[in-house]
Design an enzyme around this catalytic site. Structure first.
Site, PDB file in Angstrom:
ATOM      1  N   SER A  93       0.826  -1.204   0.000  1.00 57.20           N
ATOM      2  CA  SER A  93       0.000   0.000   0.000  1.00 57.20           C
ATOM      3  C   SER A  93       0.867   1.264   0.000  1.00 57.20           C
ATOM      4  CB  SER A  93      -0.955  -0.033   1.194  1.00 57.20           C
ATOM      5  OG  SER A  93      -1.950   0.950   1.082  1.00 57.20           O
ATOM      6  N   ASP A 194     -10.239  -4.908  -3.922  1.00 58.70           N
ATOM      7  CA  ASP A 194      -9.510  -4.159  -2.906  1.00 58.70           C
ATOM      8  C   ASP A 194     -10.393  -2.988  -2.510  1.00 58.70           C
ATOM      9  OD1 ASP A 194      -7.808  -2.384  -1.499  1.00 58.70           O
ATOM     10  OD2 ASP A 194      -6.041  -3.140  -2.558  1.00 58.70           O
ATOM     11  N   HIS A 224      -7.254  -6.029   0.344  1.00 55.20           N
ATOM     12  CA  HIS A 224      -6.132  -5.094   0.363  1.00 55.20           C
ATOM     13  C   HIS A 224      -4.889  -5.628   1.076  1.00 55.20           C
ATOM     14  CE1 HIS A 224      -3.992  -1.359   0.094  1.00 55.20           C
ATOM     15  NE2 HIS A 224      -3.896  -1.271   1.414  1.00 55.20           N
TER      16      HIS A 224
END
Length: 267
Positions: A93, A194, A224
């Site tokens: 991320s 996600d 995610h």
């Protein structure tokens, strides 16, 4: 504030190939610790730092900004380059965005990037109001633990401070402008579903970098935080295969072994 149990940074002294691993926004090393452990078990020297403002309480994150988070991974990278012959960077991320900026800034000091659901933009249309809103609303609902696998949980904040989100938005813009400076081999693994970072972010990163060696892998069964999800082992094996391919000839000296290479999308 004391650290939350499980949020501790991790370091492992291994061979001459180093790997820096970065967690994401409002998360902690716990979210990528299995990834780091897998790399350590394969003989790599591994550094997994705790980003400033993380791993305690969301109020601590509110008084930090992207400069603090980036400075931490930059320090860890410099320490690895002093100790290791080759260095790779892995990120989840926002950790992926930090990895991309490191690549743009440090060039040949980094041998490759392995990213999972890398973030490139805040897509909420209300983000344009952040410069004002952050002074009126201290925090909003958290984004942690977007995981499909039952019983798996991410150690992250249940609130997201808007001061930090404002800084994160500025950081994404900075990194986006620097993507053409990224030339290193790139492995991008992203989830089909996600709820935090859309696949469009991975697509934009792949389209904007100058890397000639790019690999894209689809994670079909994870959300995610894929490093704690159904596709975790696939991610770990693909990362080892990626590093092993790029360091061919060094395995015997470092004792890193080999990983599965050229695998299709997980299923």
């Amino acid at each position: 504030m004391p650290l939350l149990p499980g949020a501790e940074p991790f370091r492992h002294d291994g061979g001459r190939i180093g790997v820096l691993v970065s967690h994401g926004f409002t998360g902690s090393p716990q979210s990528v610790r299995p990834w780091a452990d897998h790399l350590a078990a394969r003989g790599f020297t591994v550094s997994l730092p705790l980003l400033p403002g993380h791993g305690t309480r969301w109020q601590d994150l509110a008084v930090t900004g992207w400069q603090d988070w980036y400075a931490e991974v930059d320090r860890e990278l410099r320490a690895l380059t002093e100790r290791c012959e080759r260095v790779f960077v892995c990120g989840l991320s926002m950790g992926g965005a930090l990895a991309l900026r490191l690549a743009a800034q440090h060039g040949p000091a980094i041998s490759g990037l392995a990213l999972v659901n890398p973030a490139n933009k805040i897509h909420d249309p209300l983000a344009v109001a952040l410069p004002v809103m952050r002074h009126l609303v201290p925090s909003v609902k958290g984004i942690a633990s977007d995981i499909a696998k039952p019983g798996s949980h991410e150690l992250g904040y249940d609130r997201t401070p808007l001061h930090a989100v404002h800084s994160l938005r500025r950081f994404f813009r900075l990194v986006d402008a620097e993507l053409p400076q990224v030339t290193q081999p790139l492995l991008v693994m992203h989830s089909a579903q996600d709820h935090v970072v859309p696949p469009a972010d991975s697509e934009r990163i792949l389209s904007q970098v100058s890397s000639r060696d790019t690999t894209e892998r689809l994670l079909e069964r994870s959300y995610h935080v894929a490093t704690l999800d159904h596709d975790a082992e696939f991610i770990f094996e693909e990362t080892v295969a990626f590093i092993t391919r790029l360091t061919a000839g060094m395995e015997e000296e470092t004792g890193t072994g080999t990983g599965r290479e050229g695998a299709a999308a997980s299923g």
